[in-house]
Design an enzyme around this catalytic site. Structure first.
Site, PDB file in Angstrom:
ATOM      1  N   GLY A  95      -0.911   5.034  12.662  1.00 56.33           N
ATOM      2  CA  GLY A  95      -1.705   4.298  11.684  1.00 56.33           C
ATOM      3  C   GLY A  95      -1.287   2.852  11.521  1.00 56.33           C
ATOM      4  O   GLY A  95      -1.433   2.265  10.465  1.00 56.33           O
TER       5      GLY A  95
ATOM      6  N   GLY B   5      -6.138  -2.142  10.021  1.00 56.39           N
ATOM      7  CA  GLY B   5      -5.240  -1.050  10.389  1.00 56.39           C
ATOM      8  C   GLY B   5      -5.174  -0.158   9.179  1.00 56.39           C
ATOM      9  O   GLY B   5      -5.906  -0.348   8.220  1.00 56.39           O
ATOM     10  N   CYS B   6      -4.278   0.784   9.193  1.00 57.17           N
ATOM     11  CA  CYS B   6      -4.201   1.662   8.056  1.00 57.17           C
ATOM     12  C   CYS B   6      -3.595   0.927   6.871  1.00 57.17           C
ATOM     13  O   CYS B   6      -4.068   1.003   5.758  1.00 57.17           O
ATOM     14  CB  CYS B   6      -3.372   2.877   8.407  1.00 57.17           C
ATOM     15  SG  CYS B   6      -3.636   4.241   7.309  1.00 57.17           S
ATOM     16  N   GLU B   7      -2.548   0.198   7.148  1.00 52.99           N
ATOM     17  CA  GLU B   7      -1.762  -0.343   6.047  1.00 52.99           C
ATOM     18  C   GLU B   7      -1.658  -1.858   6.039  1.00 52.99           C
ATOM     19  O   GLU B   7      -1.137  -2.438   5.105  1.00 52.99           O
ATOM     20  CB  GLU B   7      -0.351   0.249   6.109  1.00 52.99           C
ATOM     21  CG  GLU B   7      -0.346   1.742   5.828  1.00 52.99           C
ATOM     22  CD  GLU B   7       0.946   2.413   6.251  1.00 52.99           C
ATOM     23  OE1 GLU B   7       1.766   1.748   6.913  1.00 52.99           O
ATOM     24  OE2 GLU B   7       1.122   3.581   5.918  1.00 52.99           O
TER      25      GLU B   7
END
Ligand code: PLP
Lengths: 147, 404
Positions: A131, A60-62
């Site tokens: 995100g 994922g983004c984070e």
């Protein structure tokens, strides 16, 4: 190992569908909504460290998440196991899995996930801009069942 | 107390009027823009728009004059010796890609070493890696000391290996820590290295005097200095810039082209292929004019007060573990909630309209060294207010309450 995880996931998803999803549809303050999301994530088994391998990794983004897949050869139904480092994301992924797990390829092709997320007042989490990895997971599920 | 008037400063930024519900603590990712920067870009497009350096007409000459005046502005800002030492790029990342590409073969030979710190942004890691292996160049890393600053003893040992290049960030984007850049650059020079500073975070903390600092290249992005996105600066000392092989070829950077070979134009054009971001450069000049109206010492003191207020509040919330040492920070506090992934905390803050960043902040090797999945970063700017610090602390308390 995988069979056990699949069985535990199926049990967890059934619990979620029966108990938590109806609760999500009721109005509540934001704190309760997040508590519920995290509680719901706990219904799914944790992926043992040794199975958190790169081939299952969904970035994922984070935060990182993992997806394992099994297709039952006779019925052709798809079963999944997933986990995430982040608790809220895991809850959201669990909800996604409620609508995906145990379906055939044809059923999955028909699936309108955003309608389900709308009904649960969770639509914003499905949008790309957040995100948080939901979109990435959905894409991974789609590419996995096509492979 | 600093005499800086944050409320008055904030009035210059229309963003806040349009987003009254939000607390913006993500200035390390990009700063908000004052009206005069927005106006400068708009005015260029509305009144002056023409390409630079090429039109036979007077309009192009006016645009060229405005663009080159922006270069002069940056030259004064950094106190560069010459205007041809200012190269416009799209940002810090582009500047580092030009540096890494341009120094290979020309300056760096097989067996040479490059030295960076463990606090670097990916922009000062990946461009080197792209070329190091194929050119047989070694990338060394200064590890962290217990204060999460570069370990200066190990730095000395690594300098003894005679790196050709020492490339350091002025301020860490992940932790906010201010490196002792003056003494580190001096040591690098004493060891015979070419010095590079990543000023993306640092330029808003302390603007370098590039003739006083022992720095050969300095890079920064306009958008973290109240300017527009898509414009940045690669400063280089003339004799070093001349050694750079151009990364981009095309219009404007040549003096003569045949199908056999091309000869290059003089600096700065040689490193500015293609139509530049004209409006962006003009916007950056407006941002420099804007920030120079204020006393940098007062601004930094004010940011320090916000950090102190925030740190004091954090210590009242159980489980929060700051990674940043506030007394050595330029405006950032990065923290962890014990046992929790930073993404959970950030989602709960987002729900409360606190804009922060979570994750590894384009500094994955740093978090690998810290053995942490990342952190939540609170980046304060002079337009943030003490009341916003309080709101953020309340939001953090509510978020940790839910995660407990
Ligand atoms: C220290 C540092 N270096 C480089 C960069 C890259 O800047 P840009 O994305 O503007 O090219 C950043 C921005 O995040 C940064 O903080």
């Amino acid at each position: 190992m995988l069979q056990q995880l699949i069985a535990d996931t199926a049990t967890g998803l059934q619990q979620i569908a029966e108990h938590e999803l109806p609760l999500l549809q009721q109005p509540a303050d934001w704190q309760s909504k997040y508590r519920l999301l995290m509680q719901l994530g706990k219904q799914l088994p944790a992926l043992p460290e040794k199975m958190r391998q790169t081939e299952y990794l969904v970035r994922g983004c984070e935060s990182r998440a993992w997806l394992l897949h099994y297709q039952e050869p006779v019925s052709g139904k798809h079963y999944f196991v997933l986990d995430s480092e982040a608790r809220i994301v895991k809850g959201l992924l669990a909800i996604m899995l409620c609508f995906v797990n145990g379906k055939t390829g044809a059923e999955l092709a028909e699936l309108d996930l955003s309608r389900h997320f709308d009904a649960l007042n969770l639509r914003p989490y499905l949008s790309q801009s957040r995100g948080n990895g939901l979109t990435m997971m959905l894409q991974r599920i789609q590419s996995t069942i096509k492979a | 107390m600093s005499s800086f008037d944050a409320l008055a400063f904030r009035q210059f930024f229309p963003f806040f009027n349009n987003n009254p519900d939000w607390v913006y603590l993500d200035t390390a990712a990009t700063s908000q823009k004052p009206q005069q920067v927005i106006d400068a870009e708009l005015a260029f497009y509305q009144r002056q728009n023409s390409n630079v350096h090429r039109g036979a007409h007077q309009l192009s000459q006016h645009a060229t004059a405005a663009f080159e005046a922006a270069r002069d502005k940056v030259q004064q800002f950094l106190n560069a010796a010459s205007r041809s030492e200012i190269i416009f790029t799209s940002g810090t990342t582009a500047a580092f890609n030009q540096l890494a590409f341009g120094l290979m073969d020309t300056v760096l030979k097989p067996g040479d070493r490059i030295l960076i710190s463990a606090l670097e942004h990916h922009a000062n890691i990946v461009p080197w890696q792209l070329h190091c292996q194929s050119h047989g160049v070694q990338l060394d890393v200064i590890p962290l000391d217990p204060q999460l600053m570069p370990d200066l003893d190990v730095y000395q040992q690594l300098l003894a290996l005679k790196p050709k290049i020492v490339s350091l960030t002025q301020v860490s984007n992940a932790l906010g820590h201010i490196l002792p850049i003056g003494s580190m650059l001096q040591a690098a020079k004493a060891a015979g290295a070419i010095t590079i500073v990543d000023g993306a975070q640092g330029v808003s903390w302390q603007v370098p005097d590039v003739q006083l600092w022992p720095v050969d290249f300095y890079c920064f992005s306009g958008h973290k200095l109240y300017g527009p996105t898509g414009i940045g600066v690669l400063y280089g000392k003339q004799r070093y810039l001349e050694q750079l092989k151009p990364l981009l070829g095309g219009g404007e950077m040549i003096s003569d082209v045949s199908f056999q070979r091309s000869s290059f134009a003089a600096l700065p054009a040689r490193l500015e292929a293609g139509t530049p971001n004209i409006a962006g450069a003009i916007g950056l000049a407006a941002a420099i004019d804007f920030i120079r109206q204020f006393d940098a010492r007062q601004i930094n003191q004010y940011k320090g007060e916000l950090l102190q207020q925030f740190a004091a509040g954090l210590s009242q919330i159980p489980g929060l573990r700051p990674l940043t040492r506030v007394e050595q920070s330029a405006g950032i506090v990065s923290l962890q909630l014990a046992g929790e992934h930073p993404n959970d905390l950030a989602m709960l803050l987002n729900e409360q309209k606190i804009a922060v960043r979570a994750g590894s902040h384009c500094a994955m090797p740093l978090f690998a060294a810290l053995q942490l999945p990342g952190a939540v970063r609170f980046a304060f700017a002079p337009y943030n207010l003490p009341a916003e610090v309080d709101v953020t602390l309340q939001a953090l308390a509510a978020a940790t309450e839910i995660l407990r």
